[in-house]
Design an enzyme around this catalytic site. Structure first.
Site, PDB file in Angstrom:
ATOM      1  N   PHE A 111       0.813  -1.218   0.000  1.00 14.89           N
ATOM      2  CA  PHE A 111       0.000   0.000   0.000  1.00 14.89           C
ATOM      3  C   PHE A 111       0.846   1.268   0.000  1.00 14.89           C
ATOM      4  CE2 PHE A 111      -0.276   2.620   3.856  1.00 14.89           C
ATOM      5  CZ  PHE A 111       0.575   1.935   4.701  1.00 14.89           C
ATOM      6  N   LYS A 112       2.147   1.150   0.286  1.00 15.51           N
ATOM      7  CA  LYS A 112       3.014   2.324   0.274  1.00 15.51           C
ATOM      8  C   LYS A 112       2.990   3.011  -1.101  1.00 15.51           C
ATOM      9  CE  LYS A 112       4.892   1.587   4.457  1.00 15.51           C
ATOM     10  NZ  LYS A 112       4.318   0.310   4.903  1.00 15.51           N
ATOM     11  N   ASP A 113       2.689   2.228  -2.157  1.00 15.47           N
ATOM     12  CA  ASP A 113       2.611   2.820  -3.498  1.00 15.47           C
ATOM     13  C   ASP A 113       1.521   3.884  -3.596  1.00 15.47           C
ATOM     14  OD1 ASP A 113       4.632   1.295  -4.770  1.00 15.47           O
ATOM     15  OD2 ASP A 113       3.264  -0.394  -5.031  1.00 15.47           O
ATOM     16  N   LEU A 116       3.520   6.801  -2.232  1.00 14.52           N
ATOM     17  CA  LEU A 116       4.869   7.043  -2.761  1.00 14.52           C
ATOM     18  C   LEU A 116       4.916   7.149  -4.277  1.00 14.52           C
ATOM     19  CD1 LEU A 116       6.900   5.094  -0.131  1.00 14.52           C
ATOM     20  CD2 LEU A 116       7.227   7.491  -0.773  1.00 14.52           C
ATOM     21  N   THR A 146       8.232   0.575   2.484  1.00 19.86           N
ATOM     22  CA  THR A 146       8.477   1.976   2.136  1.00 19.86           C
ATOM     23  C   THR A 146       9.707   2.086   1.248  1.00 19.86           C
ATOM     24  OG1 THR A 146       7.483   2.925   4.105  1.00 19.86           O
ATOM     25  CG2 THR A 146       9.225   4.202   3.090  1.00 19.86           C
TER      26      THR A 146
END
Ligand SMILES: *Cc1c(COP(=O)(O)O)cnc(C)c1O
Length: 495
Positions: A111-113, A116, A146
């Site tokens: 889910f960091k995408d 980011l 991350t």
């Protein structure tokens, strides 16, 4: 109206959204917070037929008021494009009696995408706006996800360099391979001999190091952060809660105004804080269910009002949540302290010096929307196994923690509101843990063979991110001790 940001540790200076994004961390070591959380200026009824990109704009324009419409829309369309393997960006999938919001369809399958893939665009736009001529050096500490998402976002972005620190032995093999095979001339990856908290504290210390700042300045560099301490990561995350609610409404799963609960697998407290902001913007969210693994500092905190990191750091099968110092909790503490930066600064000083602090009963009362829960390793395996047996749906270990905690909360409380389970990673990223939970017979197989098995049992396409690491060359082999991060950064930058 122009929304300004201030530090959680001092009341004196206010900055614009773009300045806050550029700086990452405030000079006093505090985190930037909006003076107040803005309200949505469109109804859910209006939002229900909108695309992810349109919803993101409706949310982000309320927070990032010094970005023009054109700038923001450009950032959004550049981020949420075919880097995602689904047009809807964040699909909602009904699994048994809960709704999984799948946030792992981006380039690095976690889910960091969601944040980011847009942060580099926000940051370079902010640099232009503020006439920054220096090269921006992104420093990031990672518990696994991350790092790769930030590397992928910033690789070969002109005017930037990125240095990522990860705990050696503290991430999954797929996570490690994803990072050490990263391409891009401006990227560096360092394995530290220590855990995630060491990496994160080390990075924070680098930000606060005035001597280093002078050296960098002389060489034409300035630091910024890609961790969720950067408000530019938090704001894009608010969008998917608004989007999920609108989709539930569009699909006829809920009535307009009906309250739902959200269960969030939590580490650094960024994702669930975004849900809290979404609630304050006007999304009808009742309970914010904060799910931890065996590193259950947050569960204990919500129960007792005492935050205590003095305990063993446990390596679990959900490594991205192996964290004892949840940075973003500071933003919540500041809020429930009535935006009293002095009070918050004092608690953070105690955390730094003694590793523990206690909030007042008055502050604790204001946390009533939060429910803490945790899953043991056994319970996490059980959740993966049972969900697969019951529904055929395969989830990753982090999502499984939230799924378990959500079901457990329901049973214990009798709260029958519909629940959104935030699904933070593709099961492919944690193939070993996932497959052995489904059947311990997979124990002896190697990680890449397990990926093929996972494909067989789930029927889910193998993501491009996995195919990539099968053949990519290893490009980063640097390691350092946790107390030598400064020297390492200077070496990389040649300052
Ligand atoms: C980072 C991460 C988390 C924890 O999110 P926070 O915002 O740090 O609380 C949970 N699951 C996965 C897969 C992650 O990568």
């Amino acid at each position: 109206m122009n929304l300004l940001y201030k530090s959680t540790r001092s009341a004196d200076r206010k900055v614009t959204a773009s300045e806050a994004i550029l700086k990452g961390l405030a000079e006093d070591g505090g985190l930037f917070v909006p003076e107040s959380v803005p309200k949505l200026d469109v109804s859910m009824e209006d939002l229900k037929n909108r695309s992810y990109q349109e919803t993101a704009y409706a949310v982000m324009k309320q927070f990032l008021t010094d970005f023009t419409e054109e700038e923001l829309k450009h950032c959004i369309s550049s981020a949420y494009d075919d880097k995602f393997d689904t047009e809807v960006i964040a699909p909602l999938v009904k699994v048994g009696d809960t709704y999984h919001l799948e946030l792992f369809h981006g380039a690095t399958i976690a889910f960091k995408d969601m944040a980011l893939s847009i942060l580099p665009h926000l940051l370079t736009t902010a640099a232009k706006k503020n006439n920054v001529t220096k090269e921006i050096v992104i420093l990031a500490a990672t518990s696994g996800d991350t790092g790769k998402a930030a590397l992928a976002g910033f690789a070969d972005v002109p005017g930037t360099k990125i240095i990522v620190f990860y705990p050696k032995g503290g991430v999954s093999r797929v996570q490690e391979l994803q990072m050490i095979t990263q391409k891009g001339d401006n990227t560096a990856v360092v394995a530290i001999h220590g855990n995630f908290d060491n990496a994160q504290s080390g990075v924070k210390a680098l930000f606060e190091d005035k001597e280093l700042e002078k050296r960098l300045d002389g060489a034409g560099y300035q630091f910024s952060s890609a961790n969720s301490i950067n408000i530019g990561r938090l704001v894009p995350q608010v969008a998917y809660y608004v989007y999920a609610y609108a989709k539930l409404l569009e699909n006829g799963e809920i009535e307009d105004g009906e309250e739902i609960n959200v269960a969030v697998p939590t580490g650094n407290f960024g994702n669930i804080l975004a849900a809290y902001y979404a609630k304050q913007m006007g999304v009808p969210i009742a309970k914010l269910i904060c799910a931890s693994n065996e590193n259950k500092v947050l569960f204990d905190f919500f129960r007792t009002g005492v935050y205590d990191r003095n305990r063993d750091f446990i390596l679990t099968s959900s490594p991205s949540m192996d964290i004892l110092i949840s940075s973003n909790l500071e933003r919540l503490i500041y809020t429930v302290a009535g935006q009293d930066s002095g009070k918050n600064a004092e608690l953070m000083r105690q955390l730094k010096e003694k590793g523990t602090y206690e909030i007042t009963p008055d502050m604790k009362e204001k946390l009533a929307d939060f429910v803490g829960g945790f899953a043991t390793e056994e319970e996490t395996r059980e959740a993966i196994h049972d969900t697969y047996e019951r529904t055929g749906y395969v989830m990753d270990t982090h999502t499984a923690v939230a799924s378990y905690v959500c079901a457990d909360y329901r049973k214990r409380s009798g709260d029958s509101r519909k629940c959104l389970v935030v699904s933070t990673a593709s099961p492919y990223k944690f193939a070993r843990s996932v497959m052995t939970a489904i059947d311990p017979g997979y124990e002896g197989m190697d990680e890449l063979a397990l990926i093929d098995e996972l494909h067989k049992v789930s029927g889910m396409a193998v993501p491009a991110a996995i195919e990539e690491i099968r053949k990519a060359d290893i490009r980063h082999t640097r390691e350092c001790d946790a107390d030598r991060m400064e020297e390492t950064v200077r070496e990389i930058l040649g300052v």
